[in-house]
Design an enzyme around this catalytic site. Structure first.
Site, PDB file in Angstrom:
ATOM      1  N   LYS A  85       0.850  -1.204   0.000  1.00  0.00           N
ATOM      2  CA  LYS A  85       0.000   0.000   0.000  1.00  0.00           C
ATOM      3  C   LYS A  85       0.883   1.252   0.000  1.00  0.00           C
ATOM      4  CE  LYS A  85      -4.020   1.672   2.714  1.00  0.00           C
ATOM      5  NZ  LYS A  85      -4.910   1.307   3.836  1.00  0.00           N
ATOM      6  N   SER A 160      -9.711   1.146   3.049  1.00  0.00           N
ATOM      7  CA  SER A 160      -8.898   1.974   2.205  1.00  0.00           C
ATOM      8  C   SER A 160      -7.816   1.208   1.445  1.00  0.00           C
ATOM      9  CB  SER A 160      -8.208   3.056   3.053  1.00  0.00           C
ATOM     10  OG  SER A 160      -7.311   2.480   3.989  1.00  0.00           O
ATOM     11  N   SER A 184      -9.695  -1.387   7.194  1.00  0.00           N
ATOM     12  CA  SER A 184      -9.199  -1.091   5.842  1.00  0.00           C
ATOM     13  C   SER A 184      -8.471  -2.227   5.150  1.00  0.00           C
ATOM     14  CB  SER A 184      -8.278   0.135   5.877  1.00  0.00           C
ATOM     15  OG  SER A 184      -9.023   1.307   6.044  1.00  0.00           O
TER      16      SER A 184
END
Lengths: 484, 104
Positions: A85, A160, A184
Site C-alpha cells: 500500500k 482503504s 481497511s
C-alpha cells in the site's frame, strides 16, 4: 515451468509458489515478469497500482534466482511477487498516500514491514492504490483515481486498502500489504473475495507506515487463502526497536495451523440484524463450515459494540488531525504557490486546502473540533470510555471460554461506485463490524464465506474472526477452517 | 453533549477548520461542515450510554510501549533530509519569512 505455465503459478497458494522457487521448479524472474504482464493487461481498468519499479524488482528477482542456484534458501516467501500500500514508506520510488499533498514524495527509509517482506524472499513490484491517507472505505477517495472491483468493475473494491485487495483478487500478485485502522484490510478483502488479516496492535511494526490514527493503525496482509495470508503475516511480524509501540512477544506461529476441533467461538447475534440477505446466507455457510470441523458456536452478548462506530469517528479523526498537522508545505508536503506578500500562515492554510482531499479535510475538521477546549471531555474522553467498554465486551466473551468472535465482515457485499457520494455517514456505518477489533487492539481476519457467487448478489461476502490479543495462530486457523 | 460555546455547532466547525489551517472556498467549506455536523449528530448517541465510573481507554493494550535508551545512533544523512523538504537550498531548508510581519 515457462511461458503460460509461469503465469499459472501466480494463482497458486503462496506456500506452493515459494516451494517451487526454492526447488528451482520456476524462476523468480519468470514469476515477476508474469506478474508485471498481468498488471499491464488488467490495471488500466482496475487502477489498483499507482507505481511500479520494474528494474528494481527484476534485479531482486535475479538475486533470488542466483541464491537458489547456489543452494541457498531465499526464505519462506521466496520469489513471491507482492505489492505494498502506498502509505508504507519505501526508500525507492515514491510514497504518496494517494494524496496530492505527497505528490512525488520520496522517503529516505523503508517501512520495517516492507523490509521484512523482502527479507523473507518476496519481491515488491511497486505500490498499491488506496483511499487518501487511508481514510475511506470505497477506494473512491484517491487523488490517483478510483480503484474498481475486479469481480465487477461497476462496484467498489472497498477501502482503504483498495489497490492491495483488488490486485490480489485479480491475480496481479499473490500477496499484498495493506493497513487497517478501522477495517481497511478486512472490508476490501470481503468485497474482493480474498483473505485479509489485521494483527494484534503491536504485533507488526508501524515504523514507516504513514500515521493516520496511531493507537489504531496496524499493517495487515491480503492473500487469496488463509494459509498464504498467515505466511505473509508470519514474515512481517516481530518486535522492532524503531517502533515504541511494537510488542516484545515471541513469534505467533501463525504459519502453522492448529487443530480447531473443540474450540468455542462466540456469535453476537444481536449485531447481525439489518445485514443484507446475501451476507446473512454467507454467514450461515461460514458458521456451518466451522461446526463441520468440530467448532462449537455459542451465542454471546456484546452490547457496547454498538457504540464503537461513534467512538471511532471521534478518536480516529482526533488522532488524524494531530498526525496530519506535519503536512504544511514546510515540514512535509506540497507547498502552494503564493502571491508576493502572503504570510507563512496563509501559505500553510492554502497548501493544506489544496493538497488534501475532501474526506481527509472533513476528518481533520472533526478531529480538531473534538480536541478543542470546551468539547474535549464531551467527545474525546467520552469516546475513550466507550472504547473501554468495547474492550471489556471482548474480554467477557473470552473469559467465558471463547477462542474468538465470529461476525460478518461488512453488512453488505461490494456496493456500486458512487453509492455513498453524498452521505459519508452511511459509508462510515459500513465499518460497524470491523471497528471494534481496532478499538480493542485485537487480531482479526476476514475470510470469504463458502458458497461464493451463489450467495445473494453473486458477489463474495466475508466472515470475520476476532481473537485474543497475540493469538493470531488461532484466528488464522479458524479462518482456514472456513476457507477449506 | 454540551451546549456549544459558539453560537452553533456550525460556527464551531468553521472555527475548527480555521484552527486546522485549512483554507477552503466557501462552498466547499459549507459542504464539508455540513457532512461533519451529520456525523457528530450520530456520534452524540454515545451520550446515551451508561459511562458512569468507566475509566477512559487511551491505548488498546496495556504493557505495549517501550522507551529507547538515550544514546546517539544512526540518523538520516543531511542530503536525505534536504531531499524531503518541499523547498531546499542545501544545507538549508527554505521556509517563508516568519519575522518582520511574516511576509514572504
Amino acid at each position: 515451468m515457462t511461458g503460460g505455465g509461469a503465469d499459472a503459478w501466480l494463482d497458486r497458494p503462496v506456500r506452493e509458489i515459494a516451494r517451487a522457487v526454492r526447488t528451482g521448479e520456476v524462476l523468480c524472474t519468470t514469476l515477476v515478469e508474469a506478474s508485471f504482464a498481468r498488471i499491464d493487461a488488467l490495471d488500466e481498468e482496475i487502477n489498483a497500482v499507482v507505481s511500479l519499479e520494474r528494474e528494481r524488482a527484476l534485479a531482486r528477482s535475479a538475486v533470488i534466482d542466483d541464491a537458489v542456484k547456489r543452494g541457498e534458501d531465499p526464505g519462506a516467501l521466496a520469489g513471491v511477487p507482492a505489492l505494498v500500500k502506498d502509505n508504507l514508506c519505501t526508500d525507492w520510488g515514491t510514497t504518496t498516500c494517494a494524496s496530492m499533498m505527497l505528490e512525488g514524495y520520496r522517503s529516505p527509509f523503508s517501512a520495517t514491514s516492507v523490509h521484512k517482506l523482502e527479507d523473507a524472499g518476496a519481491v515488491v513490484l511497486g505500490k498499491a492504490n488506496m483511499d487518501e491517507f487511508a481514510m475511506g472505505g470505497s477506494g473512491e477517495h484517491s487523488a490517483l483515481g478510483v480503484t474498481r472491483n475486479p469481480l465487477d468493475t461497476s462496484r467498489s473494491p472497498g477501502g482503504s486498502s483498495s489497490g492491495s485487495a483488488a490486485s490480489v483478487a485479480s491475480g496481479m500478485v499473490p500477496l499484498a500489504l495493506g493497513s487497517d485502522t478501522g477495517g481497511s484490510v478486512r472490508q476490501p478483502a470481503s468485497f474482493c473475495g480474498v483473505v485479509g488479516v489485521k494483527p494484534t496492535y503491536g504485533r507488526v511494526s508501524r515504523y514507516g507506515l504513514v500515521a493516520f490514527a496511531s493507537s489504531l493503525d496496524q499493517v495487515g496482509v491480503l492473500a487469496r487463502d488463509a494459509d498464504s495470508a498467515a505466511l505473509g503475516l508470519s514474515a512481517i511480524e516481530g518486535h522492532d526497536p524503531l517502533d515504541m509501540t511494537s510488542a516484545q512477544r515471541g513469534h505467533s506461529g501463525c504459519h502453522e495451523a492448529r487443530d480447531v476441533r473443540g474450540l468455542k467461538v462466540g456469535v453476537p447475534r444481536a449485531l447481525l440484524d439489518g445485514v443484507d440477505a446475501g451476507v446473512a446466507a454467507g454467514f450461515e455457510n461460514a458458521s456451518s463450515a466451522l461446526v463441520a470441523r468440530g467448532v462449537e458456536l455459542v451465542d454471546v452478548e456484546m452490547p457496547s459494540v454498538e457504540g464503537a462506530v461513534s467512538a471511532y469517528y471521534v478518536l480516529a479523526p482526533a488522532e488524524a488531525s494531530s498526525n496530519l498537522a506535519r503536512f504544511d508545505g514546510v515540514r512535509y508536503g506540497r507547498r502552494a504557490a503564493m502571491e508576493a506578500g502572503a504570510s507563512v500562515g496563509e501559505m500553510i492554510a492554502r497548501s493544506r486546502g489544496e493538497g488534501f482531499g475532501e474526506e481527509v479535510q472533513r476528518r481533520i475538521v472533526i478531529g480538531t473540533f473534538v480536541l478543542s477546549a470546551g468539547y474535549h471531555d464531551a467527545y474525546y474522553t467520552t469516546a475513550q470510555r466507550v472504547r473501554r467498554l468495547v474492550k471489556n465486551d471482548f474480554q467477557r466473551v473470552f473469559e467465558s471460554g471463547c477462542a474468538a468472535v465470529l461476525t460478518p465482515t461488512a453488512p453488505s457485499a461490494a456496493f456500486e461506485l458512487g453509492s455513498f457520494e453524498n452521505d459519508p455517514l452511511a459509508l462510515y456505518l459500513q465499518d460497524a463490524f470491523t471497528i471494534p477489533a481496532n478499538l480493542a487492539g485485537l487480531p482479526s481476519v476476514s475470510v470469504p464465506c463458502p458458497g461464493g457467487a451463489s450467495i445473494g448478489s453473486g458477489l463474495p461476502v466475508g466472515a470475520m474472526l476476532t481473537g485474543h490479543a497475540f493469538d493470531e495462530r488461532t484466528v488464522m486457523s479458524l479462518a482456514g477452517a472456513i476457507g477449506t | 453533549m454540551p451546549d456549544t460555546p459558539d453560537n452553533t455547532l456550525h460556527d464551531a466547525l468553521v472555527k475548527a477548520a480555521r484552527l486546522a489551517h485549512l483554507d477552503l472556498p466557501g462552498e466547499r467549506l459549507e459542504a464539508l461542515v455540513g457532512g461533519a455536523e451529520r456525523i457528530l449528530a450520530h456520534v452524540e448517541r454515545m451520550g446515551a450510554m451508561d459511562l458512569e465510573g468507566v475509566e477512559p481507554l487511551v491505548h488498546p493494550l496495556d504493557g505495549v510501549g517501550t522507551l529507547s535508551s538515550d544514546e546517539p545512533g544512526e540518523s538520516l544523512a543531511a542530503d536525505d533530509l534536504m531531499g524531503m523538504a518541499p523547498v531546499a537550498h542545501p544545507p538549508f531548508v527554505k521556509v517563508p519569512k516568519v519575522i518582520d510581519g511574516g511576509s514572504s
